[in-house]
Design an enzyme around this catalytic site. Structure first.
Site, PDB file in Angstrom:
ATOM      1  N   HIS A   1      27.769 -15.763  10.909  1.00 52.25           N
ATOM      2  CA  HIS A   1      26.961 -16.445  11.864  1.00 52.25           C
ATOM      3  C   HIS A   1      27.339 -15.936  13.397  1.00 52.25           C
ATOM      4  O   HIS A   1      26.386 -15.597  14.251  1.00 52.25           O
ATOM      5  CB  HIS A   1      27.587 -17.857  11.579  1.00 52.25           C
ATOM      6  CG  HIS A   1      26.839 -18.813  10.604  1.00 52.25           C
ATOM      7  ND1 HIS A   1      28.155 -19.152   9.640  1.00 52.25           N
ATOM      8  CD2 HIS A   1      25.736 -18.938  10.232  1.00 52.25           C
ATOM      9  CE1 HIS A   1      27.435 -19.788   8.795  1.00 52.25           C
ATOM     10  NE2 HIS A   1      26.252 -19.741   9.025  1.00 52.25           N
TER      11      HIS A   1
ATOM     12  N   GLU B   1      32.397 -15.586  10.379  1.00 51.02           N
ATOM     13  CA  GLU B   1      32.156 -14.287  11.016  1.00 51.02           C
ATOM     14  C   GLU B   1      30.622 -13.922  10.987  1.00 51.02           C
ATOM     15  O   GLU B   1      30.010 -13.425  11.947  1.00 51.02           O
ATOM     16  CB  GLU B   1      32.955 -13.092  10.204  1.00 51.02           C
ATOM     17  CG  GLU B   1      32.876 -11.857  10.839  1.00 51.02           C
ATOM     18  CD  GLU B   1      33.202 -11.653  12.370  1.00 51.02           C
ATOM     19  OE1 GLU B   1      34.090 -12.369  12.666  1.00 51.02           O
ATOM     20  OE2 GLU B   1      32.785 -10.741  12.971  1.00 51.02           O
TER      21      GLU B   1
ATOM     22  N   LYS C   1      21.067 -11.453   4.415  1.00 52.51           N
ATOM     23  CA  LYS C   1      21.737 -11.761   3.187  1.00 52.51           C
ATOM     24  C   LYS C   1      20.728 -12.968   2.610  1.00 52.51           C
ATOM     25  O   LYS C   1      20.433 -12.552   1.594  1.00 52.51           O
ATOM     26  CB  LYS C   1      23.051 -12.718   3.384  1.00 52.51           C
ATOM     27  CG  LYS C   1      23.457 -13.077   1.868  1.00 52.51           C
ATOM     28  CD  LYS C   1      24.964 -13.534   1.965  1.00 52.51           C
ATOM     29  CE  LYS C   1      24.719 -15.133   2.491  1.00 52.51           C
ATOM     30  NZ  LYS C   1      24.178 -15.723   1.321  1.00 52.51           N
TER      31      LYS C   1
END
Ligand code: PAF
Length: 279
Positions: A37, A35, A149
């Protein structure tokens, strides 16, 4: 959707698109798409006429004892997802073409490498910067999207683009989390049920540390001690780092300030997980 594996073919396609005046956006990935990506891809599609995604598990960014061999690969599944998501072109190069036997040129972003993951994964960001620059030269994008992230990776790429006058706009996209708060990562698939339960405490710890800061605590040492205690209670003992740092230089700070980066890397079983939030 076209899938290309030859460097020349990809460069030709990019040249044609540019001649037609098309804006190219780019999402580099190592596959194992989830998800998070797809959010990057959604962001890329919004911003350009043509969206290119690369899938390449880059050997130069893995250390000798890291998970290069077992890194989650599912090319067919990835291609189906990208097709459904309206990607125009997927670039899936062969390792031998990207790194021929006599390959010897690398990019190093020096100071940013001396912190956080750079200290624990020697050579990692050298591998990342090198492959990203190579992919930029092959895909020739106007815009490239990176997830927050991998915050240090984002900073390294931004620095490289600035220092080397690379004509690509770098866009960052927020961390995507599952319902438990765990940041999505291809490596989550390595976790056992118990490890997954412990992993949900990573984000809870960061949030709790931020709460302490919001309530007026600003001594990094004290905030970090509180975080370390929560991790231990969640059976997370192997902590690479839990740092409060300057969001641009990534230098650790003794006194935390609003906007600082709170970054963590832990190991659960053999799996290394990272996460971050801003204070
Ligand atoms: O974030 C990743 O998946 C990789 O580090 C990248 C940017 C695709 C380079 O291999």
């Amino acid at each position: 959707m076209k899938v290309l594996s030859s460097v020349n073919k990809m460069q030709e396609a990019a040249n044609e698109l540019r001649e037609e005046g098309k804006i190219i956006s780019f999402v580099p990935t190592m596959g194992g798409l989830h998800e998070a990506h797809l959010r990057l891809v959604g962001e890329a599609r919004k911003r350009a006429d043509v969206c290119v995604v690369s899938i390449f598990v880059n050997p130069t960014q893995f250390g000798p004892n890291e998970d290069y061999m077992k890194y989650a690969r599912d090319l067919e599944g990835d291609i189906t997802k990208l097709d459904r998501f309206g990607v125009h072109l997927v670039f899936v190069p062969e390792t031998e073409e990207i790194y021929p036997k006599d390959f010897q040129t690398f990019v190093e972003v020096e100071k940013l490498d001396n912190h956080l993951c750079g200290l624990h994964r020697k050579g990692h960001f050298r591998g990342v910067a090198t492959i990203v620059l190579k992919l930029f030269n092959i895909v020739k994008p106007h815009i490239a999207i990176f997830g927050e992230k991998d915050y240090q990776q984002l900073k390294v790429i931004q620095r490289m683009v600035k220092d080397l006058n690379i004509d690509v706009d770098i866009v960052s996209s927020p961390i995507v989390r599952d319902e438990s708060g765990l940041a999505l990562s291809s490596r989550n698939s390595y976790l056992s049920t118990d490890e997954k339960k412990s992993a949900t405490c990573i984000f809870k710890t960061l949030r709790k540390m931020k709460e302490e800061f919001d309530m007026g605590l600003n001594l990094s040492k004290t905030i970090k001690q509180a975080g370390g205690k929560l991790l231990t209670e969640a059976n997370i003992f192997d902590i690479d780092y839990l740092e409060i740092c300057d969001p641009e230089t990534l230098e650790s700070k003794d006194l935390a300030e609003r906007g600082d980066l709170l970054a963590i890397a832990v190991r659960l079983g053999g799996t290394r997980l990272i996460d971050n939030i801003r204070l």
